[in-house]
Design a protein around this motif. Structure first.
Motif, PDB file in Angstrom:
ATOM      1  N   CYS A  25      17.248  97.759 -48.575  1.00  0.00           N
ATOM      2  CA  CYS A  25      18.407  96.758 -48.319  1.00  0.00           C
ATOM      3  C   CYS A  25      19.818  96.900 -48.224  1.00  0.00           C
ATOM      4  N   ASN A  45      20.731  88.589 -45.444  1.00  0.00           N
ATOM      5  CA  ASN A  45      20.967  88.095 -44.144  1.00  0.00           C
ATOM      6  C   ASN A  45      19.556  88.336 -43.308  1.00  0.00           C
ATOM      7  N   GLY A  46      18.576  88.368 -43.797  1.00  0.00           N
ATOM      8  CA  GLY A  46      17.412  88.468 -43.142  1.00  0.00           C
ATOM      9  C   GLY A  46      17.099  89.637 -41.923  1.00  0.00           C
ATOM     10  N   CYS A  47      17.568  90.972 -42.301  1.00  0.00           N
ATOM     11  CA  CYS A  47      17.688  91.875 -41.628  1.00  0.00           C
ATOM     12  C   CYS A  47      16.328  92.412 -41.318  1.00  0.00           C
ATOM     13  N   GLY A  48      15.253  92.240 -42.363  1.00  0.00           N
ATOM     14  CA  GLY A  48      13.926  92.643 -42.162  1.00  0.00           C
ATOM     15  C   GLY A  48      13.589  93.986 -42.329  1.00  0.00           C
ATOM     16  N   TYR A  49      14.530  94.798 -43.022  1.00  0.00           N
ATOM     17  CA  TYR A  49      14.275  96.082 -43.218  1.00  0.00           C
ATOM     18  C   TYR A  49      13.281  96.290 -44.311  1.00  0.00           C
ATOM     19  N   ARG A  73       9.665  88.041 -44.670  1.00  0.00           N
ATOM     20  CA  ARG A  73      10.898  86.893 -44.226  1.00  0.00           C
ATOM     21  C   ARG A  73      10.252  85.710 -43.906  1.00  0.00           C
ATOM     22  N   VAL A  86      11.092  94.499 -45.312  1.00  0.00           N
ATOM     23  CA  VAL A  86       9.422  93.942 -45.122  1.00  0.00           C
ATOM     24  C   VAL A  86       8.853  95.093 -44.913  1.00  0.00           C
ATOM     25  N   VAL A  87       9.466  96.259 -43.818  1.00  0.00           N
ATOM     26  CA  VAL A  87       8.652  97.363 -43.376  1.00  0.00           C
ATOM     27  C   VAL A  87       8.784  98.479 -44.607  1.00  0.00           C
ATOM     28  N   ARG A 125      15.604  84.421 -44.300  1.00  0.00           N
ATOM     29  CA  ARG A 125      15.754  85.151 -45.397  1.00  0.00           C
ATOM     30  C   ARG A 125      14.500  85.753 -46.018  1.00  0.00           C
TER      31      ARG A 125
END
Lengths: 849, 185, 257, 334
Positions: free
Chosen positions: C96, C117-121, C133, C123-124, C139
């Motif tokens: 994050c 801010n929903g960067c999506g990092y 997300r 998730v992976v 988010r």
């Protein structure tokens, strides 16, 4: 629950889920407890973790089976054979609990010489009348008891043989009756391998005796059969043979499906009962006067000798000051029942246009009723319909949204039914109490007001009654006298003018009419009109002003005393006198519950004694004693005139003194026991063009169908299909079939299939799973189809109603329909739309038989 | 500006240290986070679904429901609930719930709304008329005192008090015999 | 502050999904799709942004310990409630970039919705495939370990509601001990393939959600040997900077020649 | 009997049925045809073949950002190299301008990809060295500032309206810019390499060399297309396309199961196409047509296209990799 009522005396579960932790073995049969009573199942898991053996007998491998030590798949509808075989196993292997059996049950009683068994008469007991399709039970009585239409048979005096050797004693008759219920028969008729049966029988019987106890758990898997009551009877016999009744970790736990389903039979919204299991007066000379009525129901000995006190007090509660000795306490104002007015029957009347109005309060027959298709069409024949619920149920929406409308069978503009939908209040929006599965009254407090026009049933009935009573007061004809006299001056409070639930509970509990002070127990009730009581078995729940025991919330012990109020008199385990030896000492330290304390001259122990506390174990009645005084100190089943547990039911059942196996109305096999008697003789199938049946067997309908519930939904779905968090967990109707059946029907997992019975057809996803097993019945393979019945045509997740497939039929004693063990067929593909689907269905029925 | 800087976690990192995963990275909302049932009023209740009768605690504040959870003191359920019981809050608050009287006139193809009091009056009228048409006081000069063309269904999820009034009014008052519910004795 | 953990035991789980519902009720999570899966009774399928508890349903052609299912072929139906593991070395936490994901005083991993801010990092970066997300919201969400409840000393909603105590909640030490004891007991009772699933001996380190499994973790979609991505930071950066340096040298050579 | 049949589950089941009838079994989904009709959950298939990992949620902006960031970062390195060599001031300035423009595009792409774009500033809430994305965000911020300074200073010098010390500023800015630029150029490889996605994480050593080479190559190719057909760019072109050829070869020859997404499916085709364009094609063009400007420009164009395509290939490969639990099991069971 006459199965329990006639066997033990009371129509209620003898024990509580919490007491299962004390069991050494638990037989769960006709119940999917883990799925339908998950929180109650915690006690089964705890017992299992303590070493108890859990046996599950069920057509499907359910979430209950997954947690059991042994799972035995059986053919739906063969329950009586399995239990009969257990009974035979106990007798053959001499596993019965002799001392218990001889002292506490009628095993030793000699039966009338006129009696003939089904084994002699090929499937009927003596007294069968083919014309009236009913039994004359005279020959089932104890030897010497005189049958009479005017008074209950006197069962207080009987011959008995404590050695149980007399050929006419109940034990020997029992032994003969079940002689053919062998493990071989179980294998052939239930589809359970002999070794599996014997293992289960060993496990269960080995867990019984002075040091150990075993419990039986059942639910609608037993009751919803055309011989349901007798199946429960068989379990009662088994438990009495093994001495498991009235003892910790023993008994029979009847698991009920709705929050207050026990309560709604205790205070019945049923046609043939008055509160406290007093029978509704039946039309005829027997109900001409209160005296006629009482004489037919008051027994000379046992608890029902108090019958007159209970009915008079009820009438005083209903009609208040207007009920006087002079006018039979208003007994004449009560309606007499003159036919089958149960909802099984009246839906058929409705369908013939013989009903004008219907109130549906918190139920959803358009999905949940048997032959729901017929019931939906019947609704269109009403003049008016009132539905009260939290959501607009299928029942309220049948006139524009039902499959019948889409298939062109019903047209909204042609339906004359006037429909009122009232939004109901939820449980947290009103005060009141439920009676749960263990006869426990628990109060729920109002937290918030119901939204907008939503109101409680109390409000609705109270204000409807107020209006109607005003009409009656303006119109003094005999028919209105009862309504005009009805005590209805309930105090109304708040902006919603809501009655006070506690005031009603106080009326249910009962009070002295002189000063309206609550009575503390039904023993205070009198037959002279000096007391009023709305439901005698609930007396004690409101023993003093402002003293609501259903509201108590401090449990003192493992049995939960101090938390709520269990009827009767806060007894948590019924007939618990049987937990002690005849001499009053516990059978064993490990299994003690209540015992005689000689120093205190009183019964005492871990539960409230279900016995007159001061009655000594060695008490012996005088020959002419009446009522409870006529029962000796070692007679635990105090509601029976003989104080005994009834292996044999001499009176009170419509289909025989002993359970015997009959096939369901629809069966893939002939009755293996009787050549001329396929089904339960007095069971009413209500056959008709729209309530048709398959043959037994029937090539058009080769598979056994059983319907059931899932954890994720609630009955007809009104309280679950509309809730996102529940709907997403089981979003679609499916039917469970074995890989072999899938292959036979060329159906693949996940495909649509249409399930067809002579009543209707529904479509569902094929759930192909080894949890469904093909069974070998009498040498040939029998497949079973499992179908959850939660879905309907409304809500977030929609699906066909499984009850479209079920027939309206009546078990003779309780008039319950048969939903377990029907016949069906399985067709690959969807059911189809519109009139075309109907035509396909009809042509399917015309196939050669 | 100064306020903004003081709330800039990066500065907290520099001054107080931390790798950006600890308290320095927490917002005020996170620091002040509390369970919403805290300080709410509690009503002791019972689960409305099956007949086990699990104890429920209904948390409410200013006439609004806050949450419904199991009652740990209940000897019946020991604070536990099944998925349905655990969904009780949604049962009473979900969007699909009806809160107004709906009326469908004969042959009509639509619902209409109806005032509650008016609806009650109409229902009372219907009951009275039907009862008038079908009430039989005697048959073969034996008392019958029944009306057999009005039926009642339901009750197994209702309170005992509600069932008591239903039985009292319909049977003892109106002489309705077709009183029934899904429960079977 | 007591450092808490879940212990989930399939031999006690009756597959009722109360944990899923209690979680959604408490956290106000939206419905996650009304699609029938055909995967036994599991229509939830997997953990996600709107599903923080997930009960798995395994139908396997094996016997369940001592269970006798009267039938020719062995069969068992196993239920297990999955949840965020709240790793000691949490991939999402390290990944994050905004500091939205923090380590709480209970050692749990908490996503601050007011920061993400929903960067999506993240998730992976989760080796268990837990955090995701929410498309309509943007988010990332996952199990909060009921941080709000724990702050007030309340048990997480899922553990509180579990009818059979299949989900246990307590201090991590206690849970680890109970897991070991339980496995020993189960093997004693004939559950020969019972074992504790614990990432403690991997780079993920101790997790705050322990599981007892019957059979291989793969059947539950549990990674047999999860890796915390961050352990590769050094090697990856080294490689990156070396390559960059080499690249720059080549450029200098190219221009100086 | 009608119901709004759920179209998604409908189509899914139809697909399953088709595949079942075609192949006799259904891979992945866990559903099987009537041969063995029940869904299975096994060590081999995983949990009904459902993905264990979550798929990357990143959309088209991200690979483009990788590309632009690479070009931008590499350009400053080229500018510095040119300044050190002192031979090509025009090329140096052009490189700086490319760096600046690319650097200004980068944040636009990044913000567009956020679930909550309005919160892009939160990227600078904290600094986390353990988070490549955090490092990247700070780097990009600093880098952009520095490049602006460098460009302004350089232009000012040329315009002759700069104070004396500006030369020093330019030097400082370009050195710092190149340093940050090299980080910007290579961190994206770390960003992918340090995740749970097998195909990324298993290539964490390869990715940086690949991204650096293709970034420098792209920047230099861009300069060539802007007409700077100097020997330096030619030489760079040779080296990077040679390196890209090696990268492609290693992926093909090692033939690891985890790299399957780089060899099969959409991502595989993209990887191969991009790799071939940036590798062998560009290389051969320089070898045989390198003498002609047209040949060099074509080679440069091919390289740029290849570099851009491979960025997308890697994202798609990540998605495919996350969807296949078996690859992960095999990897972790080794």
């Amino acid at each position: 629950m006459p199965g329990l009522g006639t066997s033990f005396g009371r129509g209620g579960s003898t024990t509580a889920p919490g007491d299962l932790v004390n069991a050494d073995a638990i037989l769960i049969m006709g119940s999917n407890m883990a799925e339908n009573h998950p929180v109650g199942f915690q006690w089964v898991i705890e017992a299992r973790e303590r070493g108890a053996k859990v046996i599950h007998v069920d057509p499907r491998f359910s979430r209950t089976s997954a947690m059991a030590d042994q799972w035995l798949p059986l053919r739906a509808g063969s329950d009586a054979i399995f239990l009969g075989a257990l009974i035979r196993y106990v007798i053959e292997k001499h596993r019965e609990f002799r001392e218990y059996l001889v002292h506490y049950t009628n095993a030793s009683v000699i039966i009338a010489d006129e009696f003939r068994d089904t084994e002699e008469l090929d499937g009927v007991f003596s007294g069968w009348n083919p014309e009236t399709k009913s039994y004359n039970p005279a020959s089932w009585l104890y030897r010497g008891a005189a049958p009479s239409d005017d008074v209950p048979p006197d069962l207080s005096h009987y011959e008995s043989d404590p050695t149980l050797e007399h050929p006419r004693c109940v034990f020997q008759l029992l032994k003969k009756h079940f002689a053919r219920y062998t493990p071989e028969l179980v294998e052939a008729a239930c589809g359970i391998p002999q070794n599996a049966f014997v293992r289960a029988a060993e496990t269960f019987t080995a867990a019984s005796g002075p040091e150990r106890t075993a419990a039986v758990v059942y639910s609608v898997g037993w009751t919803q059969h055309s011989n349901g009551v007798q199946v429960i009877r068989a379990a009662a016999i088994l438990q009495m043979l093994l001495g498991n009744v009235g003892r910790p970790g023993g008994g029979i736990l009847a698991l009920r499906g709705h929050a207050s389903i026990q309560g709604s039979t205790d205070i019945p919204t049923l046609y043939d009962l008055l509160p406290g299991y007093l029978p509704m007066p039946a039309f005829g000379p027997g109900s001409r006067s209160l005296a006629d009525y009482v004489s037919r129901h008051r027994t000379r000995t046992g608890w029902w000798a108090n019958f007159d006190k209970y009915i008079v007090s009820l009438l005083r509660a209903y009609y208040g000051e207007a009920a006087t000795a002079a006018n039979d306490f208003g007994f004449g104002w009560l309606p007499r029942i003159s036919a089958d007015h149960s909802h099984q029957g009246y839906w058929l009347d409705m369908n013939e246009g013989r009903m004008e109005g219907l109130f549906v309060l918190g139920q959803n027959p358009a999905v949940g009723g048997p032959n729901a298709r017929l019931e939906r069409k019947a609704l269109a024949k009403l003049k008016w319909l009132v539905v009260r619920d939290l959501v607009e149920t299928e029942t309220a929406a049948f006139w524009y949204d039902s499959p019948e409308v889409r298939r062109g069978e019903l047209r909204p503009e042609e339906i004359a039914t006037e429909i009122f939908f009232f939004p109901a209040a939820g449980h947290a929006e009103k005060d009141g109490c439920f009676t749960n599965t263990q006869r426990l009254l628990q109060w729920h407090e109002k937290a918030v007001d119901p939204p907008a026009d939503a109101r409680s049933e109390t409000w609705f009935i109270c204000h409807l009654g107020r209006r109607l009573k005003e009409k009656a007061l303006r119109d003094p004809r005999p028919r209105n006298a009862g309504l005009a006299a009805l005590t209805w001056d309930y105090a109304l409070e708040g902006e919603h003018t809501e009655p006070r639930a506690e005031e009603i509970l106080a009326e249910i509990n009962g009070f002295r009419t002189s000063d309206r002070l609550p009575i503390s127990s039904y023993t205070d009730l009198a037959a002279d009109g000096s007391t009023a009581c709305g439901c005698w078995i609930y007396s004690g729940v409101y023993p003093g002003p402002g003293q609501n025991r259903a509201r108590e919330r401090n449990a003192r012990d493992a049995h939960g005393h101090g938390w709520g109020f269990a009827w009767p008199s806060d007894r948590r385990i019924l007939y618990n006198r049987a937990s002690a030896r005849p001499d009053g000492s516990p059978w064993s330290e490990r299994k003690k519950l209540v015992w005689w304390d000689d120093a205190a001259h009183s019964w005492t122990g871990l539960d409230t004694p279900d016995f007159v506390a001061s009655k000594r174990p060695d008490y012996r009645p005088a020959p002419d004693a009446t009522g409870d005084a006529a029962l000796a100190g070692d007679k635990p089943f105090i509601l029976h005139p003989d104080g005994l547990g009834w292996l044999w039911v001499p009176s009170g059942l419509k289909d025989g003194p002993l359970p015997t196996h009959y096939e369901p109305h629809e069966s893939p096999v002939r009755n293996p026991l009787y050549s001329t008697q396929q089904t339960n003789p007095p069971a009413d199938a209500k056959r008709g063009p729209e309530n048709a049946y398959a043959e037994s067997p029937d090539p058009r309908f080769p598979y056994v169908l059983t319907t059931y519930r899932l954890t994720e939904h609630h009955t007809a779905g009104g309280m679950s299909r509309t809730l996102p968090h529940l709907a997403e967990l089981q979003p679609e109707m499916f039917c469970e079939i074995s890989p072999q059946l899938a292959a036979e029907c060329d159906v693949r997992h996940g495909e649509w299939v249409t399930v067809v019975t002579p009543r209707g057809f529904v479509e569902a996803r094929a759930m192909v799973t080894p949890r469904m097993r093909q069974l070998r019945i009498h040498g040939r393979i029998v497949h079973q189809v499992g179908l959850p019945y939660h879905w309907g045509f409304r809500g977030l997740v929609k699906g066909d109603a499984a009850n479209d497939l079920v027939s309206i039929s009546e078990e003779p004693n309780v008039r319950i329909m048969e939903t377990k063990g029907l016949l069906c067929n399985l067709v690959r593909g969807r059911g189809g739309e519109g009139p075309a689907a109907l035509r396909r269905f009809r042509s399917f029925l015309e196939r050669p038989r | 500006m100064a306020g903004f800087l003081s709330r800039w976690p990066f500065l907290r990192q520099i001054t107080a240290g931390g790798d950006g995963t600890g308290p320095e990275a927490m917002t005020d909302a996170t620091r002040e986070l509390r369970p919403r049932l805290e300080g709410a009023e509690i009503a002791r209740s019972v689960c409305p679904y099956c007949a086990v009768g699990c104890g429920q605690l209904v948390y409410h504040r200013e006439g609004k429901l806050v949450a419904i959870e199991g009652d740990p003191e209940s000897p019946i359920s020991r604070g536990r609930l099944c998925p349905k019981g655990a969904d009780s809050f949604e049962l009473l608050t979900h969007a699909g719930r009806e809160t107004r009287v709906k009326y469908r006139a004969p042959h009509s193809i639509r619902w209409e709304t109806l005032d509650l009091e008016r609806a009650m009056e109409m229902v009372a009228e219907r009951v009275w008329e039907t009862r008038e048409r079908s009430f039989i006081e005697q048959r073969e000069d034996l008392p019958l005192m029944q009306t057999s063309t009005i039926a009642h269904l339901g009750g197994a999820t209702l309170d005992n008090e509600e069932n008591y009034l239903i039985k009292k009014l319909f049977t003892a008052g109106l002489g309705v015999v077709a009183v029934s519910n899904q429960a079977r004795i | 502050m007591s450092v808490s953990a879940f212990l989930t035991d399939p031999t006690l789980c009756i597959g009722c999904k109360a944990c899923e519902v209690a979680c959604k009720e408490w956290n106000g999570l939206p419905q996650d799709g009304l699609e029938w899966s055909g995967f036994s009774y599991d229509n939830t399928r997997r953990l996600g942004a709107s599903t923080w508890r997930h009960v798995l349903f395994l139908e396997q052609p094996r016997a369940l310990g001592p269970q006798i299912a009267a039938a020719e072929d062995p069969f068992r139906w196993v239920f297990l409630s999955d949840v965020c593991k709240h790793c000691e070395n949490a991939g999402c936490l390290d990944a994050c970039p905004t500091g939205a994901i923090v380590r709480t005083e209970f050692d749990s991993v908490f996503v601050q919705p007011d920061v993400c801010n929903g960067c999506g990092y993240c998730v992976v970066s989760c080796p268990f495939g837990v955090i995701d997300r929410r498309p309509d919201d943007g988010r990332a969400f996952k199990c909060t370990f009921c941080y709000d409840r724990q702050k007030a000393g309340l048990v997480p909603a899922c553990a509180k509601t579990c009818p059979t105590e299949s989900i246990k909640f307590g201090t991590i030490e206690e849970m680890e001990q109970r897991a070991e004891a339980r496995v020993a007991e189960l093997r004693e009772r004939g559950y020969s393939d019972a074992h504790a699933y614990n990432a403690a001996d991997t780079s993920v380190g101790r997790t705050h959600a322990l599981f007892i499994l019957l059979g291989e973790p793969e059947a539950y979609n549990f990674p047999p040997a999860p890796d915390a991505p961050a352990v590769h930071l050094r090697s990856a950066w080294t490689m990156a900077l070396v390559s960059a340096a080499v690249g720059f040298l080549i450029l200098c050579l190219a221009f100086l020649r | 009997m009608s119901r709004e049949a759920n179209p998604r589950s409908e189509s899914r089941l139809d697909a399953i049925r088709e595949e079942a009838t075609r192949t006799g079994h259904v891979a992945g989904s866990g559903l099987a045809a009537s041969a063995s009709p029940t869904p299975s959950s096994s060590p081999a298939a995983g949990y009904y073949g459902l993905p264990l990992l979550k798929a990357p949620v990143w959309t088209w902006e991200v690979p483009l950002y990788f590309f632009a960031g690479g070009v931008s970062g590499a350009s400053t390195a080229i500018a510095l190299a040119a300044r050190i060599a002192g031979r090509a001031p025009d090329l140096e300035l052009a490189a700086l301008w490319i760096a600046l423009i690319a650097a200004l595009i980068c944040p636009v792409l990044l913000i567009a990809d956020l679930g909550r774009p309005s919160r892009f500033l939160n990227m600078l809430r904290v600094f986390k060295r353990q988070s490549p994305m955090s490092v990247g965000a700070w780097t990009l911020a600093g880098f952009t500032g520095v490049v602006i300074v460098a460009v302004v200073a350089d232009e000012a010098m040329r315009a002759g309206l700069a104070p004396a010390f500006t030369g020093g500023v330019t030097w400082a800015a370009e050195i710092l810019g190149a340093a940050l630029g090299l980080v910007l150029l290579s961190y994206t490889a770390v960003l992918l390499g340090v995740t749970a996605i097998p195909v990324w994480s298993e290539n964490r050593r390869l990715l940086p060399t690949h991204f650096v080479a293709s970034g420098i190559g792209s920047a230099s190719a861009l300069l060539e297309l802007f007409g700077f057909l100097v020997p330096a760019t030619q030489m760079v072109g040779f080296i990077v396309s040679a390196w890209e050829t090696l990268v492609g070869a290693s992926i093909e020859l090692r033939a690891r199961a985890v790299d399957e997404p780089l060899r099969r499916g959409r991502s595989g085709w993209a990887a191969r196409a991009g790799g071939t364009l940036a590798g062998p094609v560009a290389l051969l063009l320089r070898i045989f047509e390198g003498s002609s400007p047209g040949g060099r420009e074509l080679a440069a164009a091919c390289f740029l296209a290849g570099a851009l395509i491979t960025r997308y290939a890697w994202l798609w490969a990540g998605r495919a990799s996350s969807a296949n639990p078996r690859a992960l099991f095999d990897l972790q069971r080794q």
